[in-house]
Motif scaffolding. Sequence first.
Motif, PDB file in Angstrom:
ATOM      1  N   LEU A 148       1.043  -1.001   0.056  1.00 38.86           N
ATOM      2  CA  LEU A 148       0.257  -0.207   0.237  1.00 38.86           C
ATOM      3  C   LEU A 148       0.999   0.925  -0.034  1.00 38.86           C
ATOM      4  O   LEU A 148       0.609   3.019  -0.069  1.00 38.86           O
ATOM      5  N   SER A 149       2.517   1.095   0.387  1.00 37.25           N
ATOM      6  CA  SER A 149       3.297   2.687  -0.289  1.00 37.25           C
ATOM      7  C   SER A 149       4.070   1.595  -1.049  1.00 37.25           C
ATOM      8  O   SER A 149       4.314   0.293  -1.186  1.00 37.25           O
ATOM      9  N   PRO A 150       4.948   2.567  -1.324  1.00 32.41           N
ATOM     10  CA  PRO A 150       6.487   1.451  -2.045  1.00 32.41           C
ATOM     11  C   PRO A 150       6.964   0.922  -1.017  1.00 32.41           C
ATOM     12  O   PRO A 150       7.087   1.640  -0.117  1.00 32.41           O
ATOM     13  N   LEU A 189       9.330  -1.582   4.670  1.00 29.53           N
ATOM     14  CA  LEU A 189      10.630  -2.540   5.267  1.00 29.53           C
ATOM     15  C   LEU A 189      11.720  -1.715   4.970  1.00 29.53           C
ATOM     16  O   LEU A 189      12.709  -2.026   4.367  1.00 29.53           O
ATOM     17  N   PRO A 190      11.611  -0.424   5.969  1.00 37.49           N
ATOM     18  CA  PRO A 190      12.899  -0.157   6.297  1.00 37.49           C
ATOM     19  C   PRO A 190      14.129  -1.047   6.247  1.00 37.49           C
ATOM     20  O   PRO A 190      15.385  -0.956   6.069  1.00 37.49           O
ATOM     21  N   GLN A 191      14.016  -2.138   7.361  1.00 34.24           N
ATOM     22  CA  GLN A 191      14.847  -2.918   8.538  1.00 34.24           C
ATOM     23  C   GLN A 191      15.381  -3.634   7.095  1.00 34.24           C
ATOM     24  O   GLN A 191      16.474  -4.293   7.482  1.00 34.24           O
ATOM     25  N   LEU A 192      14.359  -4.107   6.235  1.00 37.36           N
ATOM     26  CA  LEU A 192      15.624  -5.131   5.064  1.00 37.36           C
ATOM     27  C   LEU A 192      16.514  -4.657   4.013  1.00 37.36           C
ATOM     28  O   LEU A 192      17.284  -5.397   4.227  1.00 37.36           O
ATOM     29  N   GLY A 193      16.596  -3.496   4.115  1.00 36.68           N
ATOM     30  CA  GLY A 193      17.599  -3.197   3.196  1.00 36.68           C
ATOM     31  C   GLY A 193      17.199  -3.218   1.777  1.00 36.68           C
ATOM     32  O   GLY A 193      18.159  -3.724   1.226  1.00 36.68           O
ATOM     33  N   LEU A 194      16.274  -3.059   1.393  1.00 37.50           N
ATOM     34  CA  LEU A 194      15.707  -3.196  -0.241  1.00 37.50           C
ATOM     35  C   LEU A 194      16.833  -1.882  -1.224  1.00 37.50           C
ATOM     36  O   LEU A 194      17.088  -0.810  -0.623  1.00 37.50           O
ATOM     37  N   PRO A 195      16.989  -2.370  -1.833  1.00 31.72           N
ATOM     38  CA  PRO A 195      17.594  -1.824  -3.231  1.00 31.72           C
ATOM     39  C   PRO A 195      16.246  -0.557  -3.600  1.00 31.72           C
ATOM     40  O   PRO A 195      15.572  -0.556  -3.258  1.00 31.72           O
ATOM     41  N   ASP A 196      17.728   0.896  -4.640  1.00 34.72           N
ATOM     42  CA  ASP A 196      17.158   0.903  -4.508  1.00 34.72           C
ATOM     43  C   ASP A 196      15.764   0.982  -5.525  1.00 34.72           C
ATOM     44  O   ASP A 196      16.786   0.202  -6.630  1.00 34.72           O
ATOM     45  N   PRO A 197      14.762   1.660  -6.012  1.00 37.69           N
ATOM     46  CA  PRO A 197      13.971   0.727  -6.924  1.00 37.69           C
ATOM     47  C   PRO A 197      14.217   0.747  -8.844  1.00 37.69           C
ATOM     48  O   PRO A 197      14.505   2.199  -8.673  1.00 37.69           O
ATOM     49  N   VAL A 198      13.722   0.513  -8.960  1.00 40.65           N
ATOM     50  CA  VAL A 198      13.763   0.948 -10.973  1.00 40.65           C
ATOM     51  C   VAL A 198      12.109   1.791 -10.841  1.00 40.65           C
ATOM     52  O   VAL A 198      12.900   2.282 -11.850  1.00 40.65           O
ATOM     53  N   ALA A 199      11.828   1.204 -10.559  1.00 40.61           N
ATOM     54  CA  ALA A 199      10.540   1.807 -10.712  1.00 40.61           C
ATOM     55  C   ALA A 199       8.634   1.963  -9.637  1.00 40.61           C
ATOM     56  O   ALA A 199       9.170   1.047  -8.905  1.00 40.61           O
ATOM     57  N   VAL A 200       8.276   2.841  -9.410  1.00 38.39           N
ATOM     58  CA  VAL A 200       7.619   2.487  -8.469  1.00 38.39           C
ATOM     59  C   VAL A 200       5.645   3.220  -9.364  1.00 38.39           C
ATOM     60  O   VAL A 200       6.412   4.940  -9.423  1.00 38.39           O
ATOM     61  N   TRP A 201       4.985   2.288  -9.263  1.00 34.18           N
ATOM     62  CA  TRP A 201       3.158   2.429  -9.876  1.00 34.18           C
ATOM     63  C   TRP A 201       3.128   3.082  -9.048  1.00 34.18           C
ATOM     64  O   TRP A 201       2.184   2.106  -7.957  1.00 34.18           O
ATOM     65  N   SER A 202       1.892   3.461  -8.617  1.00 30.14           N
ATOM     66  CA  SER A 202       0.868   4.155  -8.179  1.00 30.14           C
ATOM     67  C   SER A 202      -0.209   5.010  -8.480  1.00 30.14           C
ATOM     68  O   SER A 202       0.282   5.949  -9.640  1.00 30.14           O
ATOM     69  N   GLU A 203      -2.008   5.106  -8.552  1.00 26.44           N
ATOM     70  CA  GLU A 203      -1.885   5.720  -8.438  1.00 26.44           C
ATOM     71  C   GLU A 203      -3.294   6.268  -7.523  1.00 26.44           C
ATOM     72  O   GLU A 203      -3.632   5.770  -6.800  1.00 26.44           O
ATOM     73  N   PRO A 204      -4.105   7.804  -7.382  1.00 30.63           N
ATOM     74  CA  PRO A 204      -4.768   7.873  -6.857  1.00 30.63           C
ATOM     75  C   PRO A 204      -6.405   7.819  -6.202  1.00 30.63           C
ATOM     76  O   PRO A 204      -7.376   7.906  -6.679  1.00 30.63           O
ATOM     77  N   ALA A 244      -3.048   0.419  -4.334  1.00 33.68           N
ATOM     78  CA  ALA A 244      -2.107  -0.214  -4.465  1.00 33.68           C
ATOM     79  C   ALA A 244      -0.723   0.628  -5.075  1.00 33.68           C
ATOM     80  O   ALA A 244      -0.856   1.237  -5.723  1.00 33.68           O
ATOM     81  N   VAL A 245       0.408  -0.227  -4.759  1.00 33.99           N
ATOM     82  CA  VAL A 245       1.651   0.485  -5.236  1.00 33.99           C
ATOM     83  C   VAL A 245       2.721  -0.643  -5.346  1.00 33.99           C
ATOM     84  O   VAL A 245       2.277  -1.592  -4.881  1.00 33.99           O
ATOM     85  N   LEU A 246       2.541  -0.665  -6.628  1.00 34.98           N
ATOM     86  CA  LEU A 246       3.840  -1.627  -7.596  1.00 34.98           C
ATOM     87  C   LEU A 246       5.058  -1.191  -7.362  1.00 34.98           C
ATOM     88  O   LEU A 246       5.323  -0.082  -8.253  1.00 34.98           O
ATOM     89  N   THR A 247       6.041  -1.307  -6.705  1.00 33.51           N
ATOM     90  CA  THR A 247       7.760  -1.399  -6.408  1.00 33.51           C
ATOM     91  C   THR A 247       8.009  -1.950  -7.297  1.00 33.51           C
ATOM     92  O   THR A 247       8.505  -3.447  -6.905  1.00 33.51           O
ATOM     93  N   VAL A 248       9.007  -2.094  -8.146  1.00 29.29           N
ATOM     94  CA  VAL A 248       9.529  -2.455  -9.390  1.00 29.29           C
ATOM     95  C   VAL A 248      11.247  -2.267  -9.277  1.00 29.29           C
ATOM     96  O   VAL A 248      11.921  -1.364  -8.979  1.00 29.29           O
ATOM     97  N   PHE A 249      12.328  -4.037  -9.334  1.00 30.15           N
ATOM     98  CA  PHE A 249      13.322  -4.333  -7.923  1.00 30.15           C
ATOM     99  C   PHE A 249      13.829  -4.742  -9.378  1.00 30.15           C
ATOM    100  O   PHE A 249      13.564  -6.106 -10.018  1.00 30.15           O
ATOM    101  N   GLU A 250      15.578  -5.462  -9.321  1.00 33.47           N
ATOM    102  CA  GLU A 250      16.059  -5.189 -10.147  1.00 33.47           C
ATOM    103  C   GLU A 250      15.575  -7.440  -9.464  1.00 33.47           C
ATOM    104  O   GLU A 250      16.531  -7.208  -7.630  1.00 33.47           O
ATOM    105  N   ALA A 261      -7.796  -9.805  -2.179  1.00 29.06           N
ATOM    106  CA  ALA A 261      -8.781  -9.487  -0.733  1.00 29.06           C
ATOM    107  C   ALA A 261      -9.197  -7.560  -0.634  1.00 29.06           C
ATOM    108  O   ALA A 261      -9.940  -7.112  -0.548  1.00 29.06           O
ATOM    109  N   LEU A 262      -8.270  -7.551  -1.034  1.00 30.53           N
ATOM    110  CA  LEU A 262      -7.436  -5.734  -1.187  1.00 30.53           C
ATOM    111  C   LEU A 262      -7.943  -4.626  -2.286  1.00 30.53           C
ATOM    112  O   LEU A 262      -9.026  -4.101  -2.497  1.00 30.53           O
ATOM    113  N   ARG A 263      -7.669  -6.076  -3.320  1.00 26.60           N
ATOM    114  CA  ARG A 263      -8.145  -5.295  -4.929  1.00 26.60           C
ATOM    115  C   ARG A 263     -10.099  -5.448  -4.554  1.00 26.60           C
ATOM    116  O   ARG A 263     -10.452  -4.724  -5.580  1.00 26.60           O
TER     117      ARG A 263
END
Length: 373
Positions: free
Chosen positions: A147-149, A154-169, A190-196, A218-220
Amino acid sequence: MSDPVRVIRPLLSTRAVLGEGPDAGVPAHYGAPLREQRHLLDGTAVVDLGHFELLEVRGADARSWMTTVTTQVLTGTPVGSSSSLAVLSPQGRVEHLASAVVLEEDAVLLVLDPGARAGLRHYLEMMRFAARVELTDRDDLRILGALSPAPEVLPQLGLPDPVAVWSEPWPQIAPGGVAYGPDPEDPVGAVLTVFEAAAIEQLPWQSAHLAGMSSWEALRIADHRARGAREVDERSIPHELDLLRTTVHTTKGCYRGQETVAKVLNLGQPPRRLVMLHLDGSQDLPAAPGGEIRLGDSEGKVVGTVTSTALHADLGPIALAVVRRAVPLDAGLSVQVPLGDADGEISWVWIDASQEPIVLPREHGGRPATAKL
């Protein structure tokens, strides 16, 4: 036409219970679906959407060309902006749906349901002509839903910088859009975060980080959002699924299927309508996509088909369905539910359902006076 089968290693695969149908490649849940759904709603979990397919359109004409061959406007939008788009048949039927992110001034990334990329790519290749564009399957990328990037979830997981983030209001109406019904009561978006892919597959995933695809669905469903792999069939026009809200830009100019879109929008009504169903949960019988819907009780007339089902943490058993336009908005319905026995034989039972309208009849106002001869 479908892409070749891709091997997807589900995150935390030893604890994963895989899904079915179009979502068979990723976990439906990790053992506690309702708790996972709560974590997703609380903004503390992500969903593995590794089965979603990605197609990159790159080149000097990428954005202007995509504006020409789809229902959306991509020219002049900022880098990083998100939108939804469709490709319609000449008769206005929905052939392809995608989520689009403007990667760079000359590049657009398309996110599609599993198995949908090959068909869209085939259409785009036929329409390329002299356009300066290149199409690339991006199987090196992987999507996490939330529901967010994902890095904020998950700031504690050390995710890399995303390639792209898709989000609509969602459910806000996009530029050029038209709503065909009321907003959902408590939308979450809904937010889609794209990574390597390689970068996120190597992270130390734990079950607390993840929610399954059953939570995402369910949320969709509660958000009243149609999905290509579930709600779209060979007869679908955008109005039936409330796709004009965000996916079809009704004032952008010529595109394939525009005549049908304009005619139904301005003068007619769609022959079917999308509805959310609240299912009777007292019998503890889960509905399934494809079940018949009858008007009134099990002896009533068949008026539609269940397209998506889920168990929502707050709303209980819910579903999306496509029903005939003539079905009264307040009519009680019965839904066909499969019931298996120990020998694997399937019988059918019926459960009650109430409607939460998504698509409503459109008020066109008075017709213009015609000249008398």
